[in-house]
Design an enzyme around this catalytic site. Sequence first.
Site: not given
Ligand code: NAD
Ligand code: G6P
Ligand code: MN
Length: 440
Positions: A170, A263
């Site tokens: 995102d 980044y």
């Molecule tokens: P969070 O820790 O609040 O939530 C993650 C959840 O995943 C937890 O509830 C945890 O118990 C669960 N989990 C961990 N391992 C697991 C497994 N093997 N099987 C099933 N469930 C499992 O984290 P968050 O900050 O809400 O972020 C979630 C994910 O989204 C992270 O990987 C973060 O980096 C990603 N993210 C990506 C983008 C992007 O641009 N690609 C943007 C925002 C967040």
């Molecule tokens: C952006 C990136 C994600 C990353 C997030 C971290 O959305 O695209 O990949 O996980 O920032 O944000 P945070 O608020 O968790 O530092």
């Molecule tokens: Mn990302």
Amino acid sequence: MKKFSIVVAGGGSTFTPGIVLMLLANQDRLPLRALTFYDNDGARQETIAEACKIILQEQAPDIKFSYTTDPKAAFTDVDFVMAHIRVGKYPMREQDEKIPLRHGVLGQETCGPGGIAYGMRSIGGVLELVDYMEQYSPNAWMLNYSNPAAIVAEATRRLRPNAKILNICDMPIGIEGRMAEIVGLKDRKQMRTRYYGLNHFGWWTSIEDLDGNDLMPKLREHVAKYGYVPPTDDPHTEASWNDTFVKARDVQALDPDTMPNTYLKYYLFPDYVVKHSNPNRTRANEVMDHREKHVFGSCNAIIQAGKSSAGELEIDEHASYIVDLASAIAFNTQERMLLIVPNNGAIHNFDADAMVEIPCLVGKSGPQPLTVGDIPNFQKGLMSQQVAVEKLVVDAWEQRSYQKLWQAITLSKTVPSASVAKAILDDLIEANKTYWPELH
Ligand code: NAD
Ligand code: G6P
Ligand code: MN
């Protein structure tokens, strides 16, 4: 109109409620018949799920809702898996950030040694989700935004080559939203852009309005002064994110012909990042103190009161790109989206088997990448080094190889020497004992 069944993997994520509200707001585009949460931490998920159950009862009682820690129950009869897991959760993110800082190297969720450590935890978790999907709903698609997306994408390319998984980020969407504000457009959909790079590592080469007018000159002028901070900035932007958006000014100065992903600051100004880090309080601490407390606090309030108005959950508007992606597949819209896909010649002078982030047309059989052409030496050199890091991490995971992981950390542009890399690696191994495969 067809109705869909979705499982959210990582149901306990802080992003889940915002995404549920976003899905509810998009029922005209992607109607749901069922919504299931899946997590391997039942207690964490329950709080989020019980609150979402109340929201769904209020807004869309016809959608069949459930939550579970049982893979079979979760992955049976689904059309889409929306995956956002964080293996090791925030306490391990905190380690990823703090361990490198102890050695004078930047500590970041997805960049440098921290991102590598997170990659070594995530690969197994995401492959497991892919396998559940293929076993219980072989026709489903996984929309994955679990991080570190670059490493996860390389692992699935190599180890599950036929999986129907789309990796998406995102960050470009967030930056494009700011660009639209800077040039005075309603939203990012009023722009047509060209972009290439790796995940969390790329550049815009063209930004036009829908009439084809070049918006780069105006953006260049603004970003050179203020970075990606729009004229009337959202006062809720957190200070650490604001710094990143301002720093884009210096990143952009390196190649004024393009607009950078934020980044890149971690690779181009690592000394600056270390100097501005507090080794005792990193981003994980901020997130635990703010987003996590806020989301779980609101969910608990909603559960206690039995109504959604008791909480302050907000719709994650910008996450609607996930609906764009799901409906592109479901309805063959051929929408143009940035995805992390095998290069396969799209960037002519770059490895065919590198996972790159480039525009694709998305339809019912998946993404069709657009041609990028040749890229300049500056970008090509940086990307070659970083892609090698990402590939070495997957080598290390696959072969259980200490040597490969040491090479990966050494090669990261954020790390000054092989000896520092080794010291960081040894600390990371200790901290990740219960998550990483045993290395030899
Ligand atoms: P969070 O820790 O609040 O939530 C993650 C959840 O995943 C937890 O509830 C945890 O118990 C669960 N989990 C961990 N391992 C697991 C497994 N093997 N099987 C099933 N469930 C499992 O984290 P968050 O900050 O809400 O972020 C979630 C994910 O989204 C992270 O990987 C973060 O980096 C990603 N993210 C990506 C983008 C992007 O641009 N690609 C943007 C925002 C967040
Ligand atoms: C952006 C990136 C994600 C990353 C997030 C971290 O959305 O695209 O990949 O996980 O920032 O944000 P945070 O608020 O968790 O530092
Ligand atoms: Mn990302």
